[in-house]
Scaffold this motif. Sequence first.
Motif, PDB file in Angstrom:
ATOM      1  N   VAL A  29       0.833  -1.212   0.000  1.00  0.00           N
ATOM      2  CA  VAL A  29       0.000   0.000   0.000  1.00  0.00           C
ATOM      3  C   VAL A  29       0.865   1.258   0.000  1.00  0.00           C
ATOM      4  O   VAL A  29       0.576   2.222  -0.700  1.00  0.00           O
TER       5      VAL A  29
ATOM      6  N   ILE B 207       0.611   4.234  -2.753  1.00  0.00           N
ATOM      7  CA  ILE B 207       0.298   5.616  -2.376  1.00  0.00           C
ATOM      8  C   ILE B 207       1.350   6.572  -2.907  1.00  0.00           C
ATOM      9  O   ILE B 207       1.049   7.668  -3.399  1.00  0.00           O
TER      10      ILE B 207
ATOM     11  N   LYS C  41       0.927   6.850  -6.748  1.00  0.00           N
ATOM     12  CA  LYS C  41      -0.250   7.610  -7.166  1.00  0.00           C
ATOM     13  C   LYS C  41      -0.241   9.025  -6.595  1.00  0.00           C
ATOM     14  O   LYS C  41      -1.167   9.788  -6.843  1.00  0.00           O
ATOM     15  N   GLU C  42       0.771   9.349  -5.800  1.00  0.00           N
ATOM     16  CA  GLU C  42       0.902  10.691  -5.211  1.00  0.00           C
ATOM     17  C   GLU C  42      -0.371  11.055  -4.449  1.00  0.00           C
ATOM     18  O   GLU C  42      -0.901  12.160  -4.577  1.00  0.00           O
ATOM     19  N   ILE C  43      -0.851  10.149  -3.646  1.00  0.00           N
ATOM     20  CA  ILE C  43      -2.059  10.409  -2.867  1.00  0.00           C
ATOM     21  C   ILE C  43      -1.682  11.275  -1.670  1.00  0.00           C
ATOM     22  O   ILE C  43      -0.744  10.944  -0.943  1.00  0.00           O
ATOM     23  N   PRO C  44      -2.385  12.380  -1.446  1.00  0.00           N
ATOM     24  CA  PRO C  44      -2.024  13.279  -0.345  1.00  0.00           C
ATOM     25  C   PRO C  44      -2.421  12.718   1.018  1.00  0.00           C
ATOM     26  O   PRO C  44      -3.581  12.716   1.384  1.00  0.00           O
ATOM     27  N   ILE C  45      -1.445  12.243   1.753  1.00  0.00           N
ATOM     28  CA  ILE C  45      -1.677  11.716   3.094  1.00  0.00           C
ATOM     29  C   ILE C  45      -0.948  12.625   4.050  1.00  0.00           C
ATOM     30  O   ILE C  45       0.257  12.816   3.933  1.00  0.00           O
ATOM     31  N   GLU C  46      -1.675  13.180   5.026  1.00  0.00           N
ATOM     32  CA  GLU C  46      -1.006  14.111   5.914  1.00  0.00           C
ATOM     33  C   GLU C  46      -0.512  13.406   7.164  1.00  0.00           C
ATOM     34  O   GLU C  46      -1.156  12.518   7.692  1.00  0.00           O
TER      35      GLU C  46
ATOM     36  N   LEU D 214       1.786  11.281   7.952  1.00  0.00           N
ATOM     37  CA  LEU D 214       2.247   9.906   8.050  1.00  0.00           C
ATOM     38  C   LEU D 214       3.710   9.861   7.659  1.00  0.00           C
ATOM     39  O   LEU D 214       4.059   9.769   6.498  1.00  0.00           O
TER      40      LEU D 214
ATOM     41  N   MET E 190       5.372   7.205   5.414  1.00  0.00           N
ATOM     42  CA  MET E 190       5.069   7.187   3.998  1.00  0.00           C
ATOM     43  C   MET E 190       6.161   7.839   3.179  1.00  0.00           C
ATOM     44  O   MET E 190       6.177   7.725   1.965  1.00  0.00           O
TER      45      MET E 190
ATOM     46  N   GLU F 231       2.984  17.543   6.201  1.00  0.00           N
ATOM     47  CA  GLU F 231       2.113  18.626   5.766  1.00  0.00           C
ATOM     48  C   GLU F 231       1.100  18.906   6.861  1.00  0.00           C
ATOM     49  O   GLU F 231       0.398  18.007   7.297  1.00  0.00           O
TER      50      GLU F 231
ATOM     51  N   GLU G  10      -4.708  22.257   6.767  1.00  0.00           N
ATOM     52  CA  GLU G  10      -5.159  23.640   6.700  1.00  0.00           C
ATOM     53  C   GLU G  10      -6.391  23.803   7.578  1.00  0.00           C
ATOM     54  O   GLU G  10      -7.188  22.886   7.722  1.00  0.00           O
TER      55      GLU G  10
ATOM     56  N   SER H  68     -10.099  24.918   8.643  1.00  0.00           N
ATOM     57  CA  SER H  68     -11.319  25.054   7.855  1.00  0.00           C
ATOM     58  C   SER H  68     -11.636  26.519   7.677  1.00  0.00           C
ATOM     59  O   SER H  68     -11.429  27.335   8.569  1.00  0.00           O
TER      60      SER H  68
END
Lengths: 163, 91
Positions: free
Chosen positions: B63, B67, B70-75, B77, B80, B85, B88, B90
């Motif tokens: 996995v 990730i 696919k450059e999936i944005p996971i904050e 971790l 990874m 990051e 932000e 709300s």
Amino acid sequence: MLPSSHPWDTVIKAAMRKYPNPMNPCVVGVDVLERSVDAQGRLHSLRLLSTEWGLPGLVRAVLGTGRTMTYVQERSVVDPAEKRMELCSANAVREMGDLGSGLGRKARDRTCSAVSFPKLTLTNVVSVSERLVYTPHPENAGGRLLTRKPSSLRGIGLAATGG
Amino acid sequence: MPSESAAAAAAAAAAMNSVGEACTDMKREYDQCFNRWFAEKFLKGDGSGDPCTDLFKRYQQCVQKAIKEKEIPIEGLEFMGHGKEKPESSS
């Protein structure tokens, strides 16, 4: 407060296995990113939910399916001794566009998933950040309470509360 | 009956895919192991001795790779390999 006749562990097992969910067919993938049991015996899980926007096929073909996915991170804590489960999720949305850069702009939207009883369907509540806490019903041994603690509301004009 | 519905739910959950196509079989194998341990041990108060650690390790490696690819944005971790990051606020 929504009492239910389901035993607590049945509810928790269902909450942990809520996909595939016919009420939310856009979730196409579920992965566990982290999982551990802490010193107090609570299970912490971080899951990644891959959701497909459902755009027309031509649009998806142009953009590539990787750019039309939304990824939701769902954190949960299950405390079997206290019979308590907390659940919250956050979106990481990759915006379309930037066809040349290969990256796209990224924005984060803190949303939460709400589990409603007794059907245990899942609805995405946009612009509301909540903590959901499941505990046994104080008067009905077989039931349980869902307590919502709103921590912030967005776009509705109400004051944010702590939490 | 709770046990029958739990078995059906476990089968349904096992049918979901992984974010990495190559990881789906590993994911399903891990899910079956976890769901069994979760229902039969953990919820009954016996959270020790997780029998799924080897399965989870193999699944995780797959996995993490998917990730990254696919450059999936996971904050947040660190394992990874992404930069840290901050979320932000709300608005």
